[in-house]
Scaffold this motif. Sequence first.
Motif, PDB file in Angstrom:
ATOM      1  N   ALA A 136      41.755  41.754  76.844  1.00  0.00           N
ATOM      2  CA  ALA A 136      41.302  42.417  78.064  1.00  0.00           C
ATOM      3  C   ALA A 136      42.493  42.912  78.875  1.00  0.00           C
ATOM      4  CB  ALA A 136      40.455  41.457  78.891  1.00  0.00           C
ATOM      5  N   LEU A 179      39.715  56.035  81.942  1.00  0.00           N
ATOM      6  CA  LEU A 179      38.737  55.626  80.948  1.00  0.00           C
ATOM      7  C   LEU A 179      39.303  55.841  79.547  1.00  0.00           C
ATOM      8  CD1 LEU A 179      35.557  57.361  82.417  1.00  0.00           C
ATOM      9  CD2 LEU A 179      36.027  54.907  82.474  1.00  0.00           C
ATOM     10  N   CYS A 183      34.573  54.307  77.477  1.00  0.00           N
ATOM     11  CA  CYS A 183      34.711  52.864  77.675  1.00  0.00           C
ATOM     12  C   CYS A 183      35.671  52.638  78.832  1.00  0.00           C
ATOM     13  CB  CYS A 183      35.230  52.214  76.398  1.00  0.00           C
ATOM     14  SG  CYS A 183      35.613  50.455  76.538  1.00  0.00           S
ATOM     15  N   ASP A 184      35.296  51.768  79.763  1.00  0.00           N
ATOM     16  CA  ASP A 184      36.146  51.444  80.908  1.00  0.00           C
ATOM     17  C   ASP A 184      37.037  50.251  80.541  1.00  0.00           C
ATOM     18  OD1 ASP A 184      37.336  50.663  83.296  1.00  0.00           O
ATOM     19  OD2 ASP A 184      35.561  51.110  84.493  1.00  0.00           O
ATOM     20  N   LEU A 224      37.166  46.991  82.867  1.00  0.00           N
ATOM     21  CA  LEU A 224      36.051  46.059  83.003  1.00  0.00           C
ATOM     22  C   LEU A 224      36.241  44.877  82.059  1.00  0.00           C
ATOM     23  CD1 LEU A 224      32.937  48.438  83.143  1.00  0.00           C
ATOM     24  CD2 LEU A 224      34.063  47.248  85.053  1.00  0.00           C
ATOM     25  N   GLU A 225      35.774  43.719  82.476  1.00  0.00           N
ATOM     26  CA  GLU A 225      35.813  42.538  81.619  1.00  0.00           C
ATOM     27  C   GLU A 225      34.965  42.796  80.379  1.00  0.00           C
ATOM     28  OE1 GLU A 225      36.983  38.634  80.606  1.00  0.00           O
ATOM     29  OE2 GLU A 225      37.644  39.925  82.258  1.00  0.00           O
ATOM     30  N   PRO A 226      35.501  42.553  79.189  1.00  0.00           N
ATOM     31  CA  PRO A 226      34.697  42.797  77.981  1.00  0.00           C
ATOM     32  C   PRO A 226      33.451  41.925  77.936  1.00  0.00           C
ATOM     33  CG  PRO A 226      37.024  42.553  77.430  1.00  0.00           C
ATOM     34  CD  PRO A 226      36.882  42.154  78.865  1.00  0.00           C
ATOM     35  N   GLU A 227      32.360  42.507  77.458  1.00  0.00           N
ATOM     36  CA  GLU A 227      31.176  41.700  77.195  1.00  0.00           C
ATOM     37  C   GLU A 227      31.431  40.888  75.926  1.00  0.00           C
ATOM     38  OE1 GLU A 227      27.658  43.729  75.996  1.00  0.00           O
ATOM     39  OE2 GLU A 227      28.721  45.218  74.788  1.00  0.00           O
ATOM     40  N   ARG A 269      31.871  49.665  78.364  1.00  0.00           N
ATOM     41  CA  ARG A 269      32.856  48.606  78.583  1.00  0.00           C
ATOM     42  C   ARG A 269      33.265  48.035  77.228  1.00  0.00           C
ATOM     43  NH1 ARG A 269      30.157  44.733  82.441  1.00  0.00           N
ATOM     44  NH2 ARG A 269      32.138  43.629  82.294  1.00  0.00           N
ATOM     45  N   THR A 300      33.734  45.511  74.110  1.00  0.00           N
ATOM     46  CA  THR A 300      32.882  44.464  73.544  1.00  0.00           C
ATOM     47  C   THR A 300      33.717  43.549  72.671  1.00  0.00           C
ATOM     48  OG1 THR A 300      30.927  45.894  73.496  1.00  0.00           O
ATOM     49  CG2 THR A 300      30.892  43.961  72.073  1.00  0.00           C
ATOM     50  N   GLY A 331      36.033  49.273  71.362  1.00  0.00           N
ATOM     51  CA  GLY A 331      35.974  50.223  72.459  1.00  0.00           C
ATOM     52  C   GLY A 331      35.487  51.549  71.930  1.00  0.00           C
TER      53      GLY A 331
END
Length: 347
Positions: free
Chosen positions: A135, A149, A157-158, A161-164, A232, A234, A264
């Motif tokens: 991350a 982005l 993909c941002d 942002l915290e990865p899911e 975001r 993954t 991403g």
Amino acid sequence: MTSASPWWSPHVHADRRPLLLKRGRIKAAVHAWFQARDFLEVECGILQVSPGNEAHLHAFATERVFPDGTRKPLYLHTSPEFAAKKLLAAGEERIYTLGPVFRNRELGPRHACEFAMLEWYRAGAPYEALMEDCAALLAEAAEAAEARLFTHRGHVCDPFLEPERVTVAEAFAKHAGIDLLATLSEDGTADRDALAEQAVATGIRIVFDDSWSDIFSRIIAEKVEPNLGQGRPTILCEYPVVEAALARPKASDPRVAERFELYGCGVELANGFGELTDPAEQRRRFVAEMDEKQRVYGDRYPLDEDFLAALAIMPEASGIALGFDRLVMLATGAPRLDLVIWTPAAE
């Protein structure tokens, strides 16, 4: 680039140069990030006695000729993994390396036969620590490229942002309607027919000699991967043990392993493990992988006996390999990998 306009044509290079300069800034940022956290940069030899022992991994073969004329087969490494783990056995605790690796039989906008791999290891750390590293590195790359982005072929993909975090079983259920764990026994062995039946029901093409792993890979490619890293990043985690030849099983569920991949824009960026350190189990898995390689491709690679010996004294550790060129591709918005490689190999 075309046959009439190779990469070294001045007008082609002029178009690629802004992307390549961003590559340099990303590279500098990556080095600074690791050095600020007391990682030691190491240099792993490219020539190895074994290029890796995964069934669908293909290497470039060469040979060493000694002064007396005797010959020894060698390979260009597909990853610095074996050498890096030997350094962990030697006593190093936080190491990273960024350099060229070589893979045969790979071609396409996201592949190259020679590319740059960023690999790092943390002795004594859980593999979740690598997820946090990923991350942070995504954000570092975006800042270095001055990108808000990540973009790739219409996907966004941002990276800030915290990865899911999604398990492979959850992803199969959500995107393919398949109960993956129902095809795995308690000891991790896989039921080919059970997965085939579910795959056919969801529209996946199956042929008679497909193995469980063949079907698994097709579901991943067709149903799962295109949905990952959209909006975001993954982290796809908890791969079945049969799909994690170098990772240790999860203590809470031996059917799955401490393996994850980072995505991403639908692009796989990294592959991380809680490292397997049992040499007997590692040997068993390698032999099984080479048996499968022999079945499918009529070829097999030797085992690195030094590596298996080193595992016996290697500490518990986590490690990960990240495709540096793919990271640059997303951070710069390039549609193809060759556009962000200074001197791409002739295809």
